[in-house]
Design a protein around this motif. Structure first.
Motif, PDB file in Angstrom:
ATOM      1  N   SER A 174      60.733  -2.126 -29.414  1.00 60.94           N
ATOM      2  CA  SER A 174      61.381  -0.999 -30.084  1.00 60.94           C
ATOM      3  C   SER A 174      62.887  -1.081 -29.879  1.00 60.94           C
ATOM      4  CB  SER A 174      60.860   0.320 -29.524  1.00 60.94           C
ATOM      5  OG  SER A 174      59.457   0.423 -29.714  1.00 60.94           O
ATOM      6  N   VAL A 175      63.637  -0.783 -30.945  1.00 63.84           N
ATOM      7  CA  VAL A 175      65.097  -0.875 -30.895  1.00 63.84           C
ATOM      8  C   VAL A 175      65.701   0.368 -31.553  1.00 63.84           C
ATOM      9  CG1 VAL A 175      67.126  -2.255 -31.497  1.00 63.84           C
ATOM     10  CG2 VAL A 175      64.950  -3.404 -31.029  1.00 63.84           C
ATOM     11  N   THR A 220      72.772  -0.962 -37.718  1.00 60.43           N
ATOM     12  CA  THR A 220      72.261  -0.351 -36.499  1.00 60.43           C
ATOM     13  C   THR A 220      71.801  -1.463 -35.556  1.00 60.43           C
ATOM     14  OG1 THR A 220      69.970  -0.228 -37.253  1.00 60.43           O
ATOM     15  CG2 THR A 220      71.420   1.617 -37.836  1.00 60.43           C
ATOM     16  N   TRP A 221      71.516  -1.090 -34.313  1.00 63.07           N
ATOM     17  CA  TRP A 221      70.965  -2.068 -33.373  1.00 63.07           C
ATOM     18  C   TRP A 221      69.625  -2.595 -33.903  1.00 63.07           C
ATOM     19  CZ3 TRP A 221      74.174  -4.081 -30.182  1.00 63.07           C
ATOM     20  CH2 TRP A 221      75.192  -3.329 -29.588  1.00 63.07           C
ATOM     21  N   PHE A 222      68.867  -1.736 -34.554  1.00 63.32           N
ATOM     22  CA  PHE A 222      67.595  -2.145 -35.159  1.00 63.32           C
ATOM     23  C   PHE A 222      67.835  -3.211 -36.225  1.00 63.32           C
ATOM     24  CE2 PHE A 222      64.655  -1.677 -38.726  1.00 63.32           C
ATOM     25  CZ  PHE A 222      63.420  -1.876 -38.111  1.00 63.32           C
ATOM     26  N   PHE A 224      70.384  -5.169 -36.525  1.00 60.29           N
ATOM     27  CA  PHE A 224      70.906  -6.361 -35.856  1.00 60.29           C
ATOM     28  C   PHE A 224      69.755  -7.171 -35.255  1.00 60.29           C
ATOM     29  CE2 PHE A 224      74.247  -7.800 -32.460  1.00 60.29           C
ATOM     30  CZ  PHE A 224      74.408  -9.002 -33.123  1.00 60.29           C
ATOM     31  N   ALA A 225      68.840  -6.488 -34.581  1.00 60.58           N
ATOM     32  CA  ALA A 225      67.702  -7.172 -33.963  1.00 60.58           C
ATOM     33  C   ALA A 225      66.837  -7.879 -35.007  1.00 60.58           C
ATOM     34  CB  ALA A 225      66.870  -6.174 -33.169  1.00 60.58           C
ATOM     35  N   VAL A 226      66.548  -7.183 -36.101  1.00 67.07           N
ATOM     36  CA  VAL A 226      65.715  -7.763 -37.158  1.00 67.07           C
ATOM     37  C   VAL A 226      66.364  -9.030 -37.712  1.00 67.07           C
ATOM     38  CG1 VAL A 226      64.851  -7.401 -39.513  1.00 67.07           C
ATOM     39  CG2 VAL A 226      64.572  -5.606 -37.785  1.00 67.07           C
ATOM     40  N   GLU A 227      67.683  -8.995 -37.911  1.00 62.97           N
ATOM     41  CA  GLU A 227      68.386 -10.175 -38.442  1.00 62.97           C
ATOM     42  C   GLU A 227      68.418 -11.308 -37.418  1.00 62.97           C
ATOM     43  OE1 GLU A 227      70.621 -12.531 -41.199  1.00 62.97           O
ATOM     44  OE2 GLU A 227      69.189 -10.873 -41.350  1.00 62.97           O
ATOM     45  N   ILE A 228      68.568 -10.970 -36.140  1.00 62.22           N
ATOM     46  CA  ILE A 228      68.519 -12.002 -35.086  1.00 62.22           C
ATOM     47  C   ILE A 228      67.180 -12.740 -35.143  1.00 62.22           C
ATOM     48  CG2 ILE A 228      68.408 -12.382 -32.589  1.00 62.22           C
ATOM     49  CD1 ILE A 228      70.348  -9.916 -32.350  1.00 62.22           C
ATOM     50  N   PHE A 229      66.090 -11.972 -35.221  1.00 63.59           N
ATOM     51  CA  PHE A 229      64.762 -12.585 -35.244  1.00 63.59           C
ATOM     52  C   PHE A 229      64.533 -13.381 -36.533  1.00 63.59           C
ATOM     53  CE2 PHE A 229      63.599  -8.812 -32.414  1.00 63.59           C
ATOM     54  CZ  PHE A 229      63.797  -9.544 -31.259  1.00 63.59           C
ATOM     55  N   ARG A 230      65.034 -12.857 -37.655  1.00 67.23           N
ATOM     56  CA  ARG A 230      64.853 -13.568 -38.926  1.00 67.23           C
ATOM     57  C   ARG A 230      65.551 -14.921 -38.892  1.00 67.23           C
ATOM     58  NH1 ARG A 230      67.099 -15.086 -43.381  1.00 67.23           N
ATOM     59  NH2 ARG A 230      69.168 -14.361 -42.773  1.00 67.23           N
ATOM     60  N   GLN A 231      66.807 -14.924 -38.452  1.00 68.78           N
ATOM     61  CA  GLN A 231      67.556 -16.184 -38.399  1.00 68.78           C
ATOM     62  C   GLN A 231      66.988 -17.133 -37.348  1.00 68.78           C
ATOM     63  OE1 GLN A 231      71.792 -16.289 -38.407  1.00 68.78           O
ATOM     64  NE2 GLN A 231      72.047 -14.522 -39.756  1.00 68.78           N
ATOM     65  N   ALA A 232      66.603 -16.585 -36.192  1.00 73.24           N
ATOM     66  CA  ALA A 232      66.091 -17.431 -35.116  1.00 73.24           C
ATOM     67  C   ALA A 232      64.799 -18.129 -35.528  1.00 73.24           C
ATOM     68  CB  ALA A 232      65.865 -16.598 -33.864  1.00 73.24           C
ATOM     69  N   GLN A 243      57.169  -7.883 -33.968  1.00 70.85           N
ATOM     70  CA  GLN A 243      57.179  -6.639 -34.737  1.00 70.85           C
ATOM     71  C   GLN A 243      58.224  -5.715 -34.121  1.00 70.85           C
ATOM     72  OE1 GLN A 243      55.277  -5.908 -37.492  1.00 70.85           O
ATOM     73  NE2 GLN A 243      56.522  -4.049 -37.675  1.00 70.85           N
ATOM     74  N   VAL A 244      59.175  -5.259 -34.921  1.00 69.60           N
ATOM     75  CA  VAL A 244      60.261  -4.411 -34.401  1.00 69.60           C
ATOM     76  C   VAL A 244      60.081  -2.994 -34.935  1.00 69.60           C
ATOM     77  CG1 VAL A 244      62.751  -4.131 -34.111  1.00 69.60           C
ATOM     78  CG2 VAL A 244      61.785  -6.420 -34.458  1.00 69.60           C
TER      79      VAL A 244
END
Length: 308
Positions: A174-175, A220-222, A224-232, A243-244
Motif C-alpha cells: 500500500s502506498v 502522488t507517491w502511489f 510514482f510507485a506504480v511507474e517504478i514497478f512498470r519500468q522495472a 499489486q499496489v
C-alpha cells in the motif's frame, strides 16, 4: 576551478563529485567524516587551506521523522551549518550554492509553489531548513539557494530503491495517494548546480537568489510507485509487478507531518538560467538503468569470485 562539495556522501553530493570533471571543475568532496560544517574553525581552516572558488552545500540532516525528537541536531546542521558555510564563503570572497526543500511550505496549497509564496513548515526538518536559508541570506550576498523535492537516485537511500526492494519481497503493498509532488533525480540536481558553477567560473557572477528546481509534472507517491514497478518489470528488474493499493496519509501515520502538496513552480529558474527541467518519467528510467548495471556488475563479480 576548484569547488568544495559538502555532504559528498549524500545522494546529490555523490553525484556532484562524480560528475564535476565533465564540467571542467575539480570537486573537493567532503563527507561528514571529513568536515563538520557546524564547526566554524574547521570550516574556515579548510576553506583557507584548499582555496576553492565556490562552495556547494549538499549536506543536511534529512531524517524527517527523527528530526522531531532530535531538533537540536537538525538545527545544528541545517541552520547553523549552512550559516557557518556562508560566513566562511563571505570571508573568502566566494559564493555558496545551497540545496533546500519543499518542506518549507505548509503543503496546503493547490497551485505550484513560487519562491515568493508564504512559507509555513509543519515540522522540525522544514523549519530547520528554512532557518538555514535565512542564515545564508543574512550572511552572504553571493548565494544561490535551490529548493527541490522528492529526491531519488542510484546512490543512497530513497523511495525508488525502497520500492524495488519491497516489490521483490511482496506480492502486494500500500502506498499513500493523497500527497502530491515532483520526483527529482539527484543527478539532475547535480547537473544544474555544476552548470551554474561552470557559468560562474567563466563569467564571475550569477543571478543570485532563491529558486525552485524539481522534476517536471506532479504525481502522488502511489503514482510514482506504480511507474517504478512498470519500468522495472519492463527492464527485467522485477519478475512481476506487485499489486499496489492506494491509502491516505491518515492510514499511514508518521511522527512528522508530510506536506500534502509539494509541487514547485520552476519557471523562475528556467527563465533566469535558460536551463530546462526534466520529465521525471525519463529520469526514473536513467536511474533504473544505473541500478540494473550496478546489480549486474555485482553478480559478475560474485560469479568470478566463486570460480577462484
Amino acid at each position: 576551478m576548484r569547488i568544495l562539495v559538502c555532504g559528498a556522501g549524500g545522494q546529490v553530493g555523490h553525484e556532484l563529485v562524480d560528475r564535476a570533471e565533465q564540467y571542467g571543475l575539480e570537486a573537493l568532496g567532503m563527507t561528514r567524516e571529513h568536515l563538520d560544517i557546524t564547526n566554524a574553525d574547521q570550516v574556515a581552516g579548510l576553506v583557507s587551506r584548499l582555496k576553492p572558488g565556490l562552495i556547494i552545500n549538499a549536506a543536511a540532516y534529512t531524517h524527517v521523522d527523527n528530526a522531531e525528537t532530535h531538533s537540536q541536531q537538525a538545527y545544528a546542521v541545517n541552520r547553523d551549518g549552512a550559516g557557518t558555510l556562508a560566513e566562511a564563503a563571505r570571508h573568502a570572497g566566494i559564493p555558496l550554492l545551497h540545496i533546500s526543500t519543499d518542506y518549507v511550505f505548509s503543503g496546503e496549497a493547490r497551485a505550484p509553489y513560487r519562491e515568493v509564496d508564504s512559507v509555513a513548515p509543519t515540522g522540525v526538518y522544514g523549519a530547520s531548513k528554512l532557518a538555514g536559508e535565512a542564515a545564508i541570506q543574512d550572511a552572504l550576498d553571493e548565494h544561490l539557494i535551490l529548493r527541490t523535492s522528492w529526491v531519488y537516485g542510484a546512490h543512497g537511500h530513497n523511495f525508488v530503491k525502497t520500492m524495488l526492494r519491497l516489490g521483490r519481497q511482496r506480492d502486494s503493498l500500500s502506498v499513500v495517494a493523497d500527497q502530491f509532488g515532483c520526483p527529482t533525480q539527484a543527478g539532475s540536481i547535480a547537473d544544474v548546480l555544476l552548470q551554474l558553477a561552470q557559468r560562474y567560473a567563466k563569467e564571475g557572477s550569477l543571478a543570485w537568489g532563491l529558486y525552485h528546481y524539481s522534476g517536471r509534472s506532479a504525481c502522488t507517491w502511489f503514482d510514482f510507485a506504480v511507474e517504478i514497478f512498470r519500468q522495472a518489470e519492463a527492464k527485467g528488474m522485477l519478475l512481476r509487478q506487485p499489486q499496489v493499493s492506494s491509502i491516505s496519509t491518515a492510514q499511514y501515520p508518521t511522527p512528522a507531518r508530510r506536506p500534502q502538496w509539494s509541487v514547485l513552480d520552476c519557471s523562475k529558474f528556467e527563465s533566469a538560467f535558460g536551463i530546462g527541467i526534466h520529465d521525471w518519467h525519463e529520469d526514473l528510467s536513467v536511474v533504473l538503468d544505473a541500478l540494473a548495471d550496478a546489480e549486474a556488475a555485482v553478480t559478475v563479480s560474485a560469479a568470478q569470485h566463486s570460480q577462484v
